[in-house]
Enzyme design. Structure first.
Site, PDB file in Angstrom:
ATOM      1  N   SER A 200       0.844  -1.098   0.262  1.00 40.55           N
ATOM      2  CA  SER A 200       0.044   0.023   0.048  1.00 40.55           C
ATOM      3  C   SER A 200       0.896   1.246  -0.103  1.00 40.55           C
ATOM      4  O   SER A 200       2.118   1.115   0.574  1.00 40.55           O
ATOM      5  CB  SER A 200      -0.871   0.176   1.305  1.00 40.55           C
TER       6      SER A 200
ATOM      7  N   TYR B 195      -1.351  -0.637  10.155  1.00 44.45           N
ATOM      8  CA  TYR B 195      -1.449  -0.735   8.756  1.00 44.45           C
ATOM      9  C   TYR B 195      -0.429  -0.515   8.103  1.00 44.45           C
ATOM     10  O   TYR B 195       0.337  -1.560   7.200  1.00 44.45           O
ATOM     11  CB  TYR B 195      -2.701  -0.388   8.283  1.00 44.45           C
TER      12      TYR B 195
END
Ligand SMILES: NC(=O)c1ccc[n+]([C@@H]2O[C@H](COP(=O)([O-])OP(=O)(O)OC[C@H]3O[C@@H](n4cnc5c(N)ncnc54)[C@H](OP(=O)(O)O)[C@@H]3O)[C@@H](O)[C@H]2O)c1
Length: 302
Positions: free
Chosen positions: A103, A116
């Site tokens: 990501s 995350y």
């Protein structure tokens, strides 16, 4: 193809037809991963591409990260993928490859994405190290790093429609290409890494409209400097303790409430005591807020 929700599995089966093996498998569970590897061995014996894609974010600022949230982020986004690679790589043909989904959050410091982003950064590191380890087996390992992509994830992360719309609009404002990407664009990048980029291994390919590559400001895009700002730069302000105190507790309260909402709307296996802990935290933050005068209210009275 794997997934958890019955609806998702059914729709994948319908779309892919009988040739595809669609398996209910929790990406966090080592038992499920073992069973998946055994099933793939029986059905296909070997295969060419392992695409490790499942992932999710629970946006949480530092002071609200609980052990449960930390574990959830790392179990789904790092630990599960690691063991999926370990168990399935032995079935990959020479000349095949692994593609991981990381990501943009692993390279940009995005507030609220501390666990995350770190879990996805671990994936980026896996890609590099395992690329080196698997060279002798002629297996390449690469990653795609999506920026904001139009999938159901935004609505899952922000169940409140107004918040989701606000986040969406704010995000588009930060993307040089001024839009969200599509799943098809991610698919093309994955297929490119898997089957065409035969001299590429250990790489991470950003698919993010330029977001992680350069700073973009519409007012400077034509080479002109931005108009002078009358505002003092944030970093140069002298600390004012009462205002940030109140803001800090209010933000923490909003974050914890949002997490409770996310827990409510997903089928993660949160135990009752974890939920109770967060509810207690909501109570504690409300009490704190009652004790600290709200500077906005004081200003309004003046
Ligand atoms: N969309 C974005 O803006 C964006 C940006 C950066 C990175 N990413 C990454 O891209 C990947 C795909 O995200 P997406 O946007 O396509 O999200 P999505 O629409 O929510 O899809 C996620 C998929 O992962 C599966 N999944 C989630 N938890 C699982 C679990 N524990 N076990 C098995 N399957 C599980 C879901 O299946 P079920 O519904 O059956 O559970 C779903 O098919 C993720 O790794 C995400 O972190 C997305």
């Amino acid at each position: 193809m794997t997934g958890r929700s019955q609806a998702g599995l059914e729709s994948a089966r319908k779309e892919l037809g009988n040739e595809a093996l669609v398996v209910s498998s929790d990406a966090r569970s080592l038992t499920d991963i073992d069973a998946l590897a055994a099933q793939v061995k029986v059905e296909f014996d070997t295969f060419d591409l392992l695409f490790v894609n499942a992932g999710f974010s629970i946006p949480t600022p530092l002071d609200s990260v609980t052990e449960a949230i930390y574990d959830e982020m790392f179990n789904l986004n790092s630990k599960g993928p690691f063991f999926a690679i370990q168990k399935l790589v032995p079935l990959i043909n020479r000349g095949g490859s692994v593609v991981l989904t990381t990501s943009v959050a692993n390279v940009k410091g995005l507030p609220g994405q501390v666990t995350y982003g770190a879990a996805k950064a671990a994936l980026r590191s896996f890609a590099r190290t395992l690329a080196a380890e698997l060279v002798p087996h002629e297996i390449r390992v690469n990653a795609v790093s999506p920026g904001p992509i139009d999938t159901p994830i935004l609505d899952k992360v922000f169940p409140d429609k107004n918040v989701a719309a606000e986040v969406r609009e704010k995000t588009i404002g930060m993307i040089p290409m001024r839009r969200f990407g599509t799943s098809e664009e991610i698919g093309k990048a994955v297929l490119f890494l898997a089957f065409e980029a035969t001299f590429t291994t250990g790489a991470e390919l950003p698919v993010d409209g330029g977001w992680s590559r350069f700073e973009f400001d519409a007012s400077t895009a034509n080479g002109q400097p931005p108009p002078p700002s009358s505002e003092e730069p944030v970093m140069a302000r002298t600390p004012n303790h009462s205002v940030p105190e109140h803001g800090r507790f209010r933000r923490a309260l909003a974050a914890v409430s949002a997490i409770l909402q996310v827990m409510d709307s997903t089928n993660f296996d949160y135990t009752l005591d974890r939920i109770e802990l967060l509810e207690q935290e909501v109570g504690r933050l409300k009490e704190k807020l009652r004790q600290i005068p709200d500077p906005a209210a004081v200003d309004a009275q003046v």
